[in-house]
Design an enzyme around this catalytic site. Sequence first.
Site, mmCIF file in Angstrom:
data_model
loop_
_atom_site.group_PDB
_atom_site.id
_atom_site.type_symbol
_atom_site.label_atom_id
_atom_site.label_comp_id
_atom_site.label_asym_id
_atom_site.label_seq_id
_atom_site.Cartn_x
_atom_site.Cartn_y
_atom_site.Cartn_z
ATOM 1 N N SER A 19 17.179 9.008 2.295
ATOM 2 C CA SER A 19 17.211 8.483 0.921
ATOM 3 C C SER A 19 18.431 7.610 0.630
ATOM 4 C CB SER A 19 17.200 9.653 -0.060
ATOM 5 O OG SER A 19 17.390 9.153 -1.360
ATOM 6 N N LYS A 70 6.039 15.576 -6.460
ATOM 7 C CA LYS A 70 5.987 15.029 -7.820
ATOM 8 C C LYS A 70 4.943 15.725 -8.701
ATOM 9 C CE LYS A 70 7.819 10.548 -6.500
ATOM 10 N NZ LYS A 70 7.687 9.087 -6.563
ATOM 11 N N TYR A 222 10.215 -0.166 1.151
ATOM 12 C CA TYR A 222 11.327 -1.044 1.510
ATOM 13 C C TYR A 222 11.852 -0.665 2.879
ATOM 14 C CZ TYR A 222 13.859 3.047 -0.044
ATOM 15 O OH TYR A 222 14.296 4.327 -0.180
#
Length: 282
Positions: A19, A70, A222
């Site tokens: 991350s 999530k 990304y």
Amino acid sequence: MPIQKKYNYLLFGNPVHHSKSPIIYKYFSHNTGLMFDYNIKQVENNMFSNVVLEFFKTYGQGANVTVPFKEEAYKLSHIVTRRAQMTHSVNVLKKLKNNIILGDNTDGIGCLYDLNRLNFIHMNQKILLIGAGGAARGIIPNLLSLNCSIDIVNRTFSRALHVASYFKKFGFIKAIRIDDLKVLNYHVVINATSAGIHQECSFFLDNTIFYPERTVFYDLFYDDKLTPFLQWYQDHGGIYYADGIGMLVSQAAYSFYLWNGIFPNVQSVINLLNKNKKYFCE
Ligand code: ATR
């Protein structure tokens, strides 16, 4: 001198070691002057609720949540914002008074912020959304809020159908079959599949006719190099494209705003993260 209260935030996910969030929040700390700890925590898949509730019971004030938790974060939140309610997914948690946990979703607004920053999106445009998983669902309400129409295409058509039928109450969205994707007559094409993580490209577009000068490509994912999706576009003559690093910083900025009421400078952080990129796409 008054003692400054130190806030504690954590990112929960599995995996989380890759991350960029800790470095993003470090930049936010520099550019707002707010002091806090921001760490990452990898959680076993069946332990998420226990670990999060313990964190908030002890020293935690806020958390980010990433894949695959999530939906679980949505379920454990005591109250949720409207945008979390719309997507049934939560990527940011905040402890309120009386240990109430608020769940919010800043992915969609972060994506929209970034598309606006890049001048990639306008009202009433036509969007092709590739993918029908959590990442796609997270951004649909914000795209529809611009009165844009969305065609959604996915490897598994039934999943695209399901997503389109859920979101059609919020705007113009329909599922299309891969075989029906003949001409890419869209202003924006967004990749929300996880195919690129495995260095695969979306094969959906290979047999389509498209006009690179009329179409912008945006990848929610990304990498330090061009993602396979953006590489495909570039190989076909496209020049208007961006990966999801700006969305990542923007969703973090909205999380930061939820926790502290301050919106950090997004562009300066994106510039810093892009400094060492092997390509430039903005
Ligand atoms: P996330 O929460 O990151 O969106 P997800 O819910 O597992 O993860 O969804 C992954 C998305 O990427 C789905 O749209 C998936 O397509 P399927 O619904 O057919 O599984 C898509 N995807 C993953 N790998 C892919 C690949 N190699 N080619 C095309 N689509 C792929």
